[in-house]
Write an enzyme that holds these catalytic residues in place. Structure first.
Site, short mmCIF file in Angstrom:
data_model
loop_
_atom_site.label_atom_id
_atom_site.label_comp_id
_atom_site.label_asym_id
_atom_site.label_seq_id
_atom_site.Cartn_x
_atom_site.Cartn_y
_atom_site.Cartn_z
CB ALA A 117 -0.91 0.00 1.22
CE LYS A 118 3.57 6.60 -3.98
NZ LYS A 118 3.56 7.79 -3.13
#
Length: 373
Positions: A117-118
């Protein structure tokens, strides 16, 4: 005793020295493309921060000494150079460069594909100043005053201490491990009380999300996400969600599903970052979340239209040129925003100081979902 065990990496000192010497040459030859700044640290060490013009990462990938985005070096007593802080190589969105077209990804990369996930904050680097002290930097800067509540690096340092304390560890525990392994921790500072971005981070979700560990080398050598997760737990940092795929086709399918829902593991995220191999080297690319990009368009347009008077009141100005709106909802947002500045000016009082950004967007989404536009 730190339980995370990672292999020692033998640094090619000659290669590092060559790369840094070349950086100094490039700075002299093309100062508009590359600049540096020296920082005198608390123990007298002098570290140099390197900043490259963004266009260099795309246009001169094959000729520039390094693609590191976030790099701090120092000169040793014998005249040789050492890398002290090492960020990732600049990585791009799918379809943004030749290497990140899906056909190229399918043909030229190898798994496993680690998809993380960013998180939506600002990047923070954590490295060893000595065997007893850590140093925390932003992408290009070090805070002389570690108590400065307005500086990214200083706030990052405060959070490092908080996270360590949460697992009954001190700064020395982390410093000794970082020093021994010659690595940089890469984290995202997400704290709405300090600075709002696009997505909310409040209460227990505030802090540093560890998402990478890089060896302090001229080329990028970044550790697996499973080791990153183990390290986060060991030192009390927030973990970053990830999953691992065998094939690039599976990654593409994942990206398409994320675009449809706008979420990753039931959470709104900026997007996802993919780690894999390309030509035998560590390679990274990202899949941006279109919903996030739409929210960001709201923010950028709002910033361009707001103006503050000397008495602190806020008004909407007429743009000097036609606004470019990529997303079909944005014109409706602009119309709504103009009205809200009139009847709820308090929502925008600190907008350009990154306060109220999330609240304004969420209020618009409520109006939209209720069919009031």
């Amino acid at each position: 005793m730190v339980a995370v065990d990672i292999p020692h990496f033998v640094v090619d000192r000659a290669r590092v020295n060559h790369v840094i010497e070349r950086l100094f040459q490039v700075k002299e030859e093309t100062p508009k493309d590359l600049r540096s700044k020296d920082f005198v640290l608390e123990d007298g060490q002098i570290w140099t921060s390197w900043t490259m013009k963004e266009s260099v990462y795309k246009k001169r990938q094959d000729t520039f000494p390094t693609m590191s985005r976030g790099l701090f070096t120092k000169q040793l007593s014998d005249g040789q150079y050492q890398i002290m802080v090492r960020g990732y190589d600049k990585f791009f969105n799918v379809l943004e460069t030749q290497a990140t077209q899906w056909p190229s990804i399918m043909a030229e990369t190898q798994g496993p594909y680690e998809v993380m996930a960013k998180e939506n904050g600002c990047i923070i680097f954590i490295a060893a100043l000595s065997e007893e002290k850590v140093i925390v930097t932003s992408k290009h800067s070090i805070s002389v005053d570690k108590s400065d509540t307005k500086a990214h690096a200083a706030v990052g340092y405060m959070w490092v201490r908080k996270h360590l304390a949460s697992v009954q560890l001190g700064e020395k525990d982390l410093a000794a491990w970082l020093f021994d392994k010659n690595i940089t921790l890469v984290a995202e500072l997400c704290d709405d009380e300090f600075e709002q971005h696009i997505l909310p981070y409040v209460d227990k979700d505030r802090g540093l999300y560890l998402h990478g560990i890089n060896f302090n080398t001229s080329e990028l050598y970044t550790l697996s996400v499973s080791v990153v997760e183990q390290t986060a737990k060991e030192f009390g940092f927030h973990s970053t969600d990830f999953q691992v795929f065998d094939t690039a086709d599976q990654v593409k399918e994942f990206g398409q599903a994320m675009q449809q829902t706008g979420v990753y593991h039931s959470r709104e995220v900026e997007g996802a970052v993919v780690r894999c191999k390309r030509k035998g080297m560590d390679f990274m690319f990202k899949i941006k979340n279109e919903q996030y990009l739409m929210y960001r368009e709201y923010r950028e347009i709002t910033n361009s239209l707001l103006q503050y008077k000397d008495d602190g009141s806020v008004l909407v100005i007429e743009p000097k040129k036609e606004l470019k709106c990529k997303y079909e909802k944005t014109p409706f947002y602009i119309e709504w925003m103009r009205k809200r500045v009139l009847d709820h000016p308090e929502w925008f009082a600190e907008y350009k100081a990154n306060k109220g950004v999330i609240h304004v967007r969420q209020e618009f989404e409520k109006y939209w979902d209720n069919g009031r536009l």
